[in-house]
Scaffold this motif. Sequence first.
Motif, PDB file in Angstrom:
ATOM      1  N   ASP A   1       0.798  -1.230   0.000  1.00 22.62           N
ATOM      2  CA  ASP A   1       0.000   0.000   0.000  1.00 22.62           C
ATOM      3  C   ASP A   1       0.829   1.278   0.000  1.00 22.62           C
ATOM      4  O   ASP A   1       0.324   2.357  -0.316  1.00 22.62           O
ATOM      5  CB  ASP A   1      -0.973   0.015   1.179  1.00 22.62           C
ATOM      6  CG  ASP A   1      -0.281  -0.142   2.528  1.00 22.62           C
ATOM      7  OD1 ASP A   1       0.966  -0.111   2.573  1.00 22.62           O
ATOM      8  OD2 ASP A   1      -0.991  -0.314   3.538  1.00 22.62           O
ATOM      9  N   GLY A   2       2.128   1.181   0.353  1.00 21.05           N
ATOM     10  CA  GLY A   2       2.971   2.362   0.305  1.00 21.05           C
ATOM     11  C   GLY A   2       3.101   2.952  -1.090  1.00 21.05           C
ATOM     12  O   GLY A   2       3.462   4.123  -1.238  1.00 21.05           O
ATOM     13  N   LEU A   3       2.810   2.159  -2.123  1.00 19.02           N
ATOM     14  CA  LEU A   3       2.880   2.653  -3.497  1.00 19.02           C
ATOM     15  C   LEU A   3       1.715   3.567  -3.835  1.00 19.02           C
ATOM     16  O   LEU A   3       1.854   4.466  -4.671  1.00 19.02           O
ATOM     17  CB  LEU A   3       2.924   1.464  -4.469  1.00 19.02           C
ATOM     18  CG  LEU A   3       3.047   1.794  -5.954  1.00 19.02           C
ATOM     19  CD1 LEU A   3       4.380   2.484  -6.239  1.00 19.02           C
ATOM     20  CD2 LEU A   3       2.888   0.544  -6.805  1.00 19.02           C
ATOM     21  N   ILE A   4       0.566   3.374  -3.202  1.00 19.26           N
ATOM     22  CA  ILE A   4      -0.640   4.073  -3.639  1.00 19.26           C
ATOM     23  C   ILE A   4      -1.259   4.975  -2.587  1.00 19.26           C
ATOM     24  O   ILE A   4      -2.043   5.865  -2.924  1.00 19.26           O
ATOM     25  CB  ILE A   4      -1.706   3.057  -4.121  1.00 19.26           C
ATOM     26  CG1 ILE A   4      -2.018   2.045  -3.015  1.00 19.26           C
ATOM     27  CG2 ILE A   4      -1.238   2.360  -5.392  1.00 19.26           C
ATOM     28  CD1 ILE A   4      -3.171   1.118  -3.325  1.00 19.26           C
ATOM     29  N   GLU A   5      -0.946   4.780  -1.305  1.00 17.25           N
ATOM     30  CA  GLU A   5      -1.577   5.577  -0.260  1.00 17.25           C
ATOM     31  C   GLU A   5      -0.891   6.931  -0.128  1.00 17.25           C
ATOM     32  O   GLU A   5       0.333   7.022  -0.143  1.00 17.25           O
ATOM     33  CB  GLU A   5      -1.534   4.841   1.082  1.00 17.25           C
ATOM     34  CG  GLU A   5      -2.512   3.697   1.167  1.00 17.25           C
ATOM     35  CD  GLU A   5      -2.585   3.111   2.568  1.00 17.25           C
ATOM     36  OE1 GLU A   5      -1.702   3.421   3.390  1.00 17.25           O
ATOM     37  OE2 GLU A   5      -3.520   2.342   2.839  1.00 17.25           O
ATOM     38  N   GLU A   6      -1.693   7.984   0.012  1.00 21.99           N
ATOM     39  CA  GLU A   6      -1.180   9.335   0.174  1.00 21.99           C
ATOM     40  C   GLU A   6      -2.109  10.099   1.102  1.00 21.99           C
ATOM     41  O   GLU A   6      -3.331  10.071   0.928  1.00 21.99           O
ATOM     42  CB  GLU A   6      -1.078  10.040  -1.177  1.00 21.99           C
ATOM     43  CG  GLU A   6      -0.494  11.433  -1.097  1.00 21.99           C
ATOM     44  CD  GLU A   6      -0.305  12.074  -2.458  1.00 21.99           C
ATOM     45  OE1 GLU A   6       0.385  13.097  -2.536  1.00 21.99           O
ATOM     46  OE2 GLU A   6      -0.850  11.548  -3.451  1.00 21.99           O
ATOM     47  N   ALA A   7      -1.527  10.786   2.081  1.00 22.74           N
ATOM     48  CA  ALA A   7      -2.319  11.561   3.032  1.00 22.74           C
ATOM     49  C   ALA A   7      -3.160  12.602   2.296  1.00 22.74           C
ATOM     50  O   ALA A   7      -2.678  13.295   1.403  1.00 22.74           O
ATOM     51  CB  ALA A   7      -1.408  12.245   4.046  1.00 22.74           C
TER      52      ALA A   7
END
Length: 576
Positions: A513-519
């Motif tokens: 999920d680090g590839l697609i998650e953004e605050a």
Amino acid sequence: MAGPDHEDVVDVGALPPSAAVLPETLDALGTGAYVVDEQGCIIAVNTRAEKLLARPAQDLLGNDAHDLLHRDPHGQPLSRTQCVMRQAFHAGRTAQADAEHFARGDGSVLPVSWLITPYDIGDQRAGALVLFHTPVRPQATVRQPDPAAEPLTELERLALLAETTGSLTSTLDVDEALQRLVNLVVPRLGDWVVIDLITERDEVWRAAVVHADGDTLVHHEDLQGPMPPVPDESPMPLSRALRGVASNLAGPETYRREPDSGIAVEQRRLFETTGIHSAAITPIRSTREVLGALTVGRAEKPGNFTSADLPLLEDIARRAGLALDNARLYQRQRKVAETMQNHLLPQMPHVPGLQMTVRYLPAPDASQVGGDWYDAFTLPEGVTALAVGDVVGHDLEAAAGMAQLRNMLRAYAWSQQDPPSRIVERLDEAIVPITDVPMATLVFARLEAMQDGRWELSWTNAGHPPPLLVTRDGLTEYLTEGHGILLGTGARAPRPDATALLPPGSTLVLYTDGLIEEAGHSLDDGLNRLRQHAAALAHRPLAAFTDQLLRRVRPARNDDDVALLALRIPHQGAHT
């Protein structure tokens, strides 16, 4: 300029380089002090300033310092074009003045001497620190500190220590910390600076020899490099400093006598080559050990160092020692983490006809290793097993949990020729009693080459982002079937399987999920961004596809690690 009132003067080593400057921290300066932002508005003030100005902090904070305080001798507002402090502030330089005037809250005018110096207020914003006091000798002179002039005034010393703290504590890179130390001491205190460091193997390394030629810093690499060992009993100044005994003064005559060690020979060469006529040498210590020595020398700069100069250099060296120790500890931790990561993340198997690439990017603010992982291995029946997972956290503890999970999955998959759902069910049953993993997500798949040349993927998904399938023509599809709950919840619900035939020349992307998650953005935003860029890159070679996908899709402000596994199915009729 006259020195400030010495009453209650305290060291400024703890002054932080950020906008959140606490009033009690500024109080340690022992003189009136306030900090302004890039607009010139006051953002922090100490108690001494409140008393001198007869104004509470709430009447000062948020106001333009020039408009609120600066007056002529008759109490009239001072024109901005005539204000020397404002000119120095906008030029981003250090300046000072005597016989200036500030407006007090009771309507009177306070004669002051002040010093202004650039100050980092955080988030790459440049503010300024202003120190002021009531002068003993009012003299209408304004000047910039001259590196070749008389010794630093008390205000200049305080400003230098504040700058030293802010500059050195804001980096965790040893080389950057050394360069900042050089910039702090020359040409202000001397025209030569030498930094000797003791390595982790107790070897001495001359890390920097720098000459200030006007405003230009010249590194003399021919004088740098390995040094002889530190003698146990030598009374010579550098040897004493490297043993942490004491600070010392030195000159060419100090090393003209018969040398008592190899270090003394190198010091004689240093003085002869540089022309230094006076030097001050002080230990660089951390709270645990001696890290090296700082030498500041004067060749062209007039005047000799005296014992009165040593306390300032010791203060600077102490701050340098703390910064270097923190940087070394950070680099050691990073090295351990990188070594651990290299052992935890496996090599990919060779599968005839199948292209496969993997990438791992660590969390930028963690220990360079985390709970995201990938795996691929060949099962006894010749089928290729694929896995991408994420253990909660991105630190060494999460990495250890990831290793447990990965090894258990390999064991279950190798020993039991069951569908992916059954393998993951057994893994989930074992997580709580056997491992330290709190929760985790996982996609586990089997990829099999069929007799007709096609490739079949069967998988199950335990709460993980769905795999992405991209055809050679740029059509995209998220494989959303086979989705179940994440691992470690304690629930015993059956897990589904899903199956799909992968088109010839297509690319399968498994990721964390680090590839697609953004605050501040939804998960759908990230999935759409991944889909769009993967389609645009479908024609690229697999290695370039993977690298460009990471570069384009991973959010710039990402604070999580990323694992990615991409594979490309052979074209129809390709040799397998």
